[in-house]
Design a protein around this motif. Structure first.
Motif: not given
Length: 289
Positions: A1-12, A29-34, A54-63
């Protein structure tokens, strides 16, 4: 399972999993790390690995890493963490219970941003042998000179990490006062997503942060700002001696963006903080008046 993309766009992020892994019979399957409780509902008997970042490398959320790890362990599932940001300095991944810690050695360990290399580490001997066997059969290897470059830089890793951390915090705080900005995203800033989790988990932060321009400042203006910077170079990587900047469109990062506007991610290198601040200020004045 992967976290929902935060570090890159979905297409990447998703084609590799959908195409390459699918060819090997591996689904994801994608999951919400929050949302750690929601992760439990997604785990099935077929689930073998939960991938963490941790964290998402673009939007920087820390789970909430301990909560996510506990969910996986309660279901007998291995966890692997992209620990590039932490670099083994910000927090102890294995103390949290992570099974596998993956690092892009291109970043802080190499120091120069001129090596393409990674590392996968575990403290479980049986798991180590499985990983070692896969590594051998896939035929992966690295050049001796690249290994030498990383080994030469490791003794200064902690010093460089702390320097970029302290510089980034000063600059991120300065950006919070700029009228063009709607939000500054940095785990160490109160109000940034996951700040409480960062405080509970980490002793420091890397030199990364993002700013979101107000919606009235369109992509053309923001791109002009990026082009007007002189000290910052445009580049996707980070943790080298040179500060970097990249603009992103939030609509491409998230299916349902939490913010509207254009995002700019900064990677702070080893230049003088005041020089970097002045460069950002002159670019803002040039574009926004």
């Amino acid at each position: 399972m992967w976290p929902k993309p935060t570090a890159c766009s979905r297409r990447w992020t998703t084609p590799g999993a959908r195409v390459d892994l699918a060819a090997w019979g591996i689904s994801h399957r994608l999951y919400d790390p929050a949302d750690a409780p929601a992760l439990a509902a997604l785990i099935t008997p077929a689930t073998k690995l939960v991938w963490l970042e941790a964290p998402g490398s673009i939007t920087m959320e820390f789970p909430d890493l301990p909560a996510l790890i506990n969910v996986a362990k309660a279901n007998g599932v291995l966890t692997a963490l992209d620990n590039t940001w932490g670099a083994g300095v910000a927090f102890n991944a294995f103390a949290l219970g992570v099974d596998i810690s993956a690092h892009a050695l291109t970043k802080f360990p190499s120091g120069g941003g001129d090596v393409l290399m990674g590392a996968v580490t575990t403290r479980d001997h049986a798991l180590h042998l499985r990983l070692k066997g896969s590594h051998m059969r896939l035929g992966w290897g690295v050049g001796a000179n690249d290994v030498e470059a990383v080994l030469r830089s490791l003794p200064s890793l902690a010093v460089r990490d702390r320097a970029s951390d302290l510089a980034a915090r000063q600059l991120a705080a300065w950006w919070t006062h700029q009228p063009q900005i709607a939000q500054v995203l940095h785990p160490a800033l109160a109000g940034s997503p996951g700040h409480a989790h960062w405080r509970q988990t980490c002793s420091q932060a890397a030199g990364l942060f993002s700013v979101i321009f107000k919606p009235e400042h369109g992509p053309d203006q923001v791109h002009a700002f990026v082009d007007a910077l002189k000290l910052y170079k445009i580049g996707y990587s980070w943790a080298g001696p040179v500060s970097l900047v990249v603009p992103y469109e939030l609509a491409q990062l998230r299916a349902k963006p939490a913010w509207a506007g254009t995002l700019v991610r900064f990677s702070i290198g080893l230049e003088e903080v005041e020089d970097l601040r002045r460069d950002a200020q002159q670019a803002l004045r040039r574009v926004f008046g």
